[in-house]
Design a protein around this motif. Structure first.
Motif, PDB file in Angstrom:
ATOM      1  N   GLN A 113      50.519  33.227  47.121  1.00  0.00           N
ATOM      2  CA  GLN A 113      50.127  32.118  46.927  1.00  0.00           C
ATOM      3  C   GLN A 113      48.607  32.123  46.623  1.00  0.00           C
ATOM      4  OE1 GLN A 113      51.416  30.809  51.197  1.00  0.00           O
ATOM      5  NE2 GLN A 113      51.708  29.049  49.995  1.00  0.00           N
ATOM      6  N   SER A 114      47.759  32.877  46.910  1.00  0.00           N
ATOM      7  CA  SER A 114      46.256  32.850  46.719  1.00  0.00           C
ATOM      8  C   SER A 114      46.141  33.404  45.340  1.00  0.00           C
ATOM      9  CB  SER A 114      45.525  33.814  47.647  1.00  0.00           C
ATOM     10  OG  SER A 114      45.848  33.561  49.040  1.00  0.00           O
ATOM     11  N   SER A 115      46.963  34.355  44.920  1.00  0.00           N
ATOM     12  CA  SER A 115      46.980  34.772  43.498  1.00  0.00           C
ATOM     13  C   SER A 115      47.464  33.773  42.487  1.00  0.00           C
ATOM     14  CB  SER A 115      47.908  36.161  43.280  1.00  0.00           C
ATOM     15  OG  SER A 115      47.279  37.293  44.133  1.00  0.00           O
ATOM     16  N   MET A 116      48.531  33.126  42.718  1.00  0.00           N
ATOM     17  CA  MET A 116      49.118  32.309  41.834  1.00  0.00           C
ATOM     18  C   MET A 116      47.892  31.030  41.651  1.00  0.00           C
ATOM     19  SD  MET A 116      51.803  32.908  40.431  1.00  0.00           S
ATOM     20  CE  MET A 116      52.946  33.903  40.290  1.00  0.00           C
ATOM     21  N   ALA A 117      47.321  30.475  43.033  1.00  0.00           N
ATOM     22  CA  ALA A 117      46.414  29.483  42.898  1.00  0.00           C
ATOM     23  C   ALA A 117      45.120  29.704  42.207  1.00  0.00           C
ATOM     24  CB  ALA A 117      46.024  29.115  44.384  1.00  0.00           C
ATOM     25  N   THR A 118      44.788  31.104  42.371  1.00  0.00           N
ATOM     26  CA  THR A 118      43.494  31.393  41.545  1.00  0.00           C
ATOM     27  C   THR A 118      43.511  31.426  40.262  1.00  0.00           C
ATOM     28  OG1 THR A 118      42.754  32.890  43.734  1.00  0.00           O
ATOM     29  CG2 THR A 118      41.720  33.367  41.641  1.00  0.00           C
ATOM     30  N   ILE A 119      44.712  31.970  39.830  1.00  0.00           N
ATOM     31  CA  ILE A 119      44.670  31.733  38.039  1.00  0.00           C
ATOM     32  C   ILE A 119      44.876  30.533  37.662  1.00  0.00           C
ATOM     33  CG2 ILE A 119      46.171  32.212  36.361  1.00  0.00           C
ATOM     34  CD1 ILE A 119      47.230  34.675  37.879  1.00  0.00           C
ATOM     35  N   PHE A 120      45.507  29.494  38.552  1.00  0.00           N
ATOM     36  CA  PHE A 120      45.787  28.188  38.040  1.00  0.00           C
ATOM     37  C   PHE A 120      44.161  27.519  38.253  1.00  0.00           C
ATOM     38  CE2 PHE A 120      46.212  23.703  39.157  1.00  0.00           C
ATOM     39  CZ  PHE A 120      46.852  23.275  37.931  1.00  0.00           C
ATOM     40  N   ILE A 121      43.484  27.851  39.166  1.00  0.00           N
ATOM     41  CA  ILE A 121      42.128  27.224  39.610  1.00  0.00           C
ATOM     42  C   ILE A 121      41.048  27.690  38.589  1.00  0.00           C
ATOM     43  CG2 ILE A 121      40.190  27.243  40.818  1.00  0.00           C
ATOM     44  CD1 ILE A 121      41.839  27.420  43.455  1.00  0.00           C
ATOM     45  N   VAL A 122      41.276  28.832  37.964  1.00  0.00           N
ATOM     46  CA  VAL A 122      40.315  29.289  36.864  1.00  0.00           C
ATOM     47  C   VAL A 122      40.636  28.414  35.521  1.00  0.00           C
ATOM     48  CG1 VAL A 122      39.750  31.184  35.392  1.00  0.00           C
ATOM     49  CG2 VAL A 122      39.777  31.491  37.846  1.00  0.00           C
ATOM     50  N   VAL A 123      42.118  28.674  35.256  1.00  0.00           N
ATOM     51  CA  VAL A 123      42.414  27.770  33.978  1.00  0.00           C
ATOM     52  C   VAL A 123      42.016  26.409  34.142  1.00  0.00           C
ATOM     53  CG1 VAL A 123      44.460  26.997  32.752  1.00  0.00           C
ATOM     54  CG2 VAL A 123      44.293  29.104  33.892  1.00  0.00           C
ATOM     55  N   LEU A 124      42.341  25.483  35.550  1.00  0.00           N
ATOM     56  CA  LEU A 124      42.041  24.276  35.561  1.00  0.00           C
ATOM     57  C   LEU A 124      40.367  23.966  35.403  1.00  0.00           C
ATOM     58  CD1 LEU A 124      42.784  21.327  36.225  1.00  0.00           C
ATOM     59  CD2 LEU A 124      42.348  22.105  38.560  1.00  0.00           C
ATOM     60  N   ALA A 125      39.448  25.052  35.796  1.00  0.00           N
ATOM     61  CA  ALA A 125      38.232  24.724  35.770  1.00  0.00           C
ATOM     62  C   ALA A 125      37.785  24.872  34.190  1.00  0.00           C
ATOM     63  CB  ALA A 125      37.428  25.595  36.492  1.00  0.00           C
ATOM     64  N   ARG A 126      38.220  25.812  33.524  1.00  0.00           N
ATOM     65  CA  ARG A 126      37.875  25.801  32.313  1.00  0.00           C
ATOM     66  C   ARG A 126      38.261  24.727  31.367  1.00  0.00           C
ATOM     67  NH1 ARG A 126      34.626  26.575  28.175  1.00  0.00           N
ATOM     68  NH2 ARG A 126      35.599  27.021  26.263  1.00  0.00           N
ATOM     69  N   LEU A 127      39.510  24.042  31.637  1.00  0.00           N
ATOM     70  CA  LEU A 127      39.815  22.834  31.036  1.00  0.00           C
ATOM     71  C   LEU A 127      39.086  21.512  31.492  1.00  0.00           C
ATOM     72  CD1 LEU A 127      42.115  21.333  29.454  1.00  0.00           C
ATOM     73  CD2 LEU A 127      43.544  21.136  31.543  1.00  0.00           C
ATOM     74  N   ILE A 128      38.405  21.694  32.705  1.00  0.00           N
ATOM     75  CA  ILE A 128      37.648  20.409  33.366  1.00  0.00           C
ATOM     76  C   ILE A 128      36.476  20.409  32.408  1.00  0.00           C
ATOM     77  CG2 ILE A 128      36.177  19.552  34.946  1.00  0.00           C
ATOM     78  CD1 ILE A 128      38.546  20.317  36.887  1.00  0.00           C
ATOM     79  N   MET A 129      35.938  21.814  31.983  1.00  0.00           N
ATOM     80  CA  MET A 129      34.918  21.800  31.246  1.00  0.00           C
ATOM     81  C   MET A 129      34.786  21.393  29.905  1.00  0.00           C
ATOM     82  SD  MET A 129      33.266  25.768  32.248  1.00  0.00           S
ATOM     83  CE  MET A 129      32.936  26.220  34.153  1.00  0.00           C
TER      84      MET A 129
END
Length: 768
Positions: free
Chosen positions: A402-418
């Protein structure tokens, strides 16, 4: 207590008591505190009872569920925030009543003392009636205060009873969260190759799934009635963002990195609205959390698919979103552990095989090393999760998965938000209405870049906090940031933290940025429209700049906790420094202030410093930059401009007198020469008629008759141009009129010559 006044003030003071009583009644009416039996407190108590029962169930549950405990604590904090909304006005009202009670008691003692000191004056009916009316007013005021204080203290007791219950629950749940944070290291299950695992797989698991789905689909009417405003606001925000992006289509279409926003306006609006209002729904039911999670996951996957043209990456993004959503659904319905372990094993094997398949494919130009490294890391993680799951470390494998999957998605989402922030800023600042603001069009890109960097830093910090929360290092994304900002040192009685230093830096940066924007606005719009002299405009801008920076420095010091009265200590230290070696710097600083206020020179002036001609280019607090006519810059200390003599050719105006000397041969027609010179000055358009040109026959030279021309021009910049034009015109006219400009002539007298040279000289002279 003051001494009793004379009887001349008796009636006015009694009237003042009545006025104060009326004013106090109006202020008491403004104290809006619900009664002790108000529905708000009943709802809070019922919610607290439900949380207490849930806490008992959590204590009796087998194993500690970290996510459930964190969600439970969030529910308790929501109740605490709702209670604080009543607690703050209640305390403010009690403080007011306490203050009034003390004031009226002082008035009571004062009037009692006055009445005792009145003596025989009390026999006067008017005096006795006035004292009686005043004491009744005071008694009435004290009675009103006591009644209201009794009411508020009753409410306060109920509020703090609820607060005690909340604190008790928080005290109990905190150690449970700390214990559950590392439970995945101690929770062991039967290995999947052991018979004990297969004994748990039976028909009863189906009924557990049905019960979990029913719990998930229970409609919570009270919750949705409470957050209906948030749902409406989310819809409005979605529409506003989508319409704004569609109207800014031309701007976004012209930027390659932001073109995806123009093509998916409603996906952008859905993502922004869901993220912006996520906290407004807390604490939320599992079903509604799944709806918002699905919205965020698949709008992110859609936008990432619009950004990248690599089909494999798009497929991996949609797969990541699907796995995260399915995992959240299974956790939400409480999928029995044996089935969840089988799902986890199958998913990791599938995802790992897909990653290995992508790695083994031929390398293309679009496949970067970072992407390959990410796939390799994901494959190794899937292998580790599968091994842990098979060997019985179920909690550990579930946590890593769960943490690995969520970390990958959070990083992608952060870049998208920028990228989304950049796109929204581009749409806002490059819109036709905003571009009408003076000085903004020339600095739009720079402003957008700086604001984007600031927001990107905030997103990055929050992203790190969410990742740490996902890996159970902290229980909230704000906790690591708050701990970092709270770190500091103690200096004297002041605690200087990183947060205070950043706040002080923000004050200084804000002052500098504000000063720069105001200077640009004044110089490029106000002063230019008013046609103000550039030197005056620059002096005003500089003084304004120093004032704003000084205010920023004072705010920064106040933010750090330094009292402004302590600046005297700093001034004393500076005086010692000045005495040891800062005299020159301070001298230049003071001279810089003199230059700005007295303005003996200003930017754009043409000065003569010694034998050097130059133009003032910039006046600073320490030094002034001048530029010579050879385009070389010279830094001159301000003290040199004040203490030394210099010539300012443009102090009041740019007029200048040019003096030209002209010589003609002996025997020339003097009136004709004067007339010719006068005519040449009249023909030149740069020469002023007032003062009129002057032509003088000055003297008889060694080989010429010397004339002098004195003319005025309106701009010193044309000094050499006018001199050259006059010389050309005079030379041309003299040639036309046959006026000769002589060469220097000298008479040589030979005292003696060599005997051999005498015949040659005689032949040249013509003597026999």
């Amino acid at each position: 207590m003051a001494s009793p006044s004379g009887f001349a003030e008796l009636i006015p003071k009694a009237a003042d008591l009545s006025q104060r009583l009326a004013q106090m009644k109006r202020q008491i009416a403004d104290i809006t505190v619900p009664g002790a039996d108000a529905p708000e407190f009943v709802r809070l108590e019922n919610r607290l009872d439900a949380l207490s029962r849930e806490l008992v169930a959590l204590k009796q549950a087998v194993g500690l569920n970290y996510e459930r405990l964190v969600r439970f604590r969030q529910s308790v904090e929501v109740v605490n925030e709702a209670l604080s909304a009543h607690r703050q006005p209640l305390l403010a009202g009690l403080r007011k009543l306490d203050l009034w009670h003390g004031q009226w008691q002082e008035d009571q003692a004062y009037w009692t003392m006055w009445k005792t000191a009145a003596g025989t004056a009390m026999t006067l009916p008017l005096v006795a009636q006035t004292f009686k009316r005043a004491m009744q007013t005071i008694d009435n005021a004290l009675s009103i205060v006591m009644v209201q204080m009794k009411h508020l203290m009753t409410v306060q007791k109920r509020v703090f009873d609820i607060q005690t219950g909340i604190n008790t629950i928080l005290v109990d749940v905190e150690p449970m969260i700390r214990g559950a944070r590392g439970e995945f290291l101690q929770d062991f299950s039967p290995p999947m190759y052991a018979s004990a695992f297969y004994q748990r797989v039976n028909a009863w698991l189906f009924f557990d799934i049905i019960a979990g789905v029913k719990r998930l689909l229970v409609f919570q009417k009270d919750y949705f009635s409470r957050i209906a405003w948030a749902i409406g606001l989310q819809v409005v925000l979605l529409v506003v963002v989508a319409v704004g992006i569609r109207r800014s289509g031309v701007i976004l279409e012209g930027i390659d990195a932001l073109r995806f926003m123009r093509r998916n306006p409603y996906a952008v609006g859905s993502l922004i609205s869901a993220i912006a209002l996520w906290n407004a729904y807390q604490p939320m039911p599992v079903a509604w959390e799944l709806v918002l999670t699905a919205m965020i996951l698949f709008t992110t996957a859609r936008l990432v698919g619009s950004i990248t043209a690599v089909r494999r990456r798009v497929m991996m993004m949609y797969l990541l979103a699907a796995v995260l959503l399915v995992t959240r659904i299974f956790i939400g319905i409480g999928l029995p552990m044996p089935l969840f372990r089988l799902y986890l094993l199958a998913t990791t094997i599938g995802v790992g095989s897909l990653c290995i398949r992508f790695i083994l494919r031929p390398v293309t130009a679009r496949r970067t090393r970072g992407y390959t490294a990410l796939l390799t890391l994901a494959s190794l993680a899937c292998l580790a999760i599968a091994i842990f799951e098979i060997t019985g470390y179920s909690a550990l494998s579930r946590h890593i998965f769960q943490s690995s999957m969520a970390t990958i998605f959070i990083v992608v989402l952060a870049r998208l938000i920028m990228l989304l922030i950049r796109g929204l800023l581009e749409s806002a600042f490059r819109s036709p209405a905003v571009q009408q603001i003076p000085f903004l069009p020339a600095h739009t890109t720079k402003i957008i870049d700086r604001i984007t960097k600031g927001f990107s830093l905030i997103v990055l910090l929050f992203c790190v906090g969410v990742v740490l929360q996902t890996w159970r290092v902290f229980t909230s994304p704000v906790e690591p940031i708050s701990r970092l900002l709270a770190f500091g040192v103690t200096v004297g009685q002041n605690r200087i933290t990183i947060g205070l230093v950043l706040a002080a830096g923000a004050c200084l940066y804000g002052a500098l940025l504000s000063s720069r924007l105001i200077q640009m606005f004044l110089m490029r719009d106000v002063f230019a429209r008013k046609k103000l002299d550039p030197g005056i405009g620059l002096s005003i801008s500089r003084l304004l700049h120093y004032t704003i920076v000084l205010v920023g420095v004072m705010l920064a010091l106040a933010t750090l906790g330094f009292e402004l009265t302590n600046l005297t200590i700093i001034a004393s230290a500076l005086s010692v420094g000045i005495g040891f070696g800062l005299q020159t710097i301070v001298n230049n600083f003071v001279c810089g202030l003199i230059l700005l206020f007295e303005r003996p020179v200003k930017v754009g002036d043409i000065i003569q410093l010694g034998n050097q001609w130059a133009t003032i280019r910039d006046i600073g607090l320490r030094a002034t930059i001048i530029q010579t006519f050879d385009r070389s810059d010279i830094v001159v200390p301000n003290s040199d401009l004040i203490t030394n003599q210099l010539t300012n050719w443009t102090l009041d105006d740019r007029n200048m007198r040019i003096i030209l000397t002209v010589g003609v041969a002996y025997g020339s027609d003097v009136p004709l020469v004067l007339k010719t010179l006068k005519h040449c000055t009249a023909e030149n358009p740069r020469i002023l008629n007032d003062p009129s040109p002057l032509i003088y026959f000055m003297d008889f030279g060694d080989s010429s008759l010397n004339f002098q021309i004195r003319v005025w021009i309106d701009d010193i910049d044309y000094m050499n141009d006018v001199r050259s034009e006059l010389n050309q015109a005079i030379d041309r006219r003299f040639r036309e009129l046959g006026v000769e400009v002589p060469f220097p002539q000298r008479d040589l007298h030979l005292r003696s010559v060599a005997p051999a040279a005498a015949p040659v000289l005689d032949s040249v002279r013509g003597d026999p």
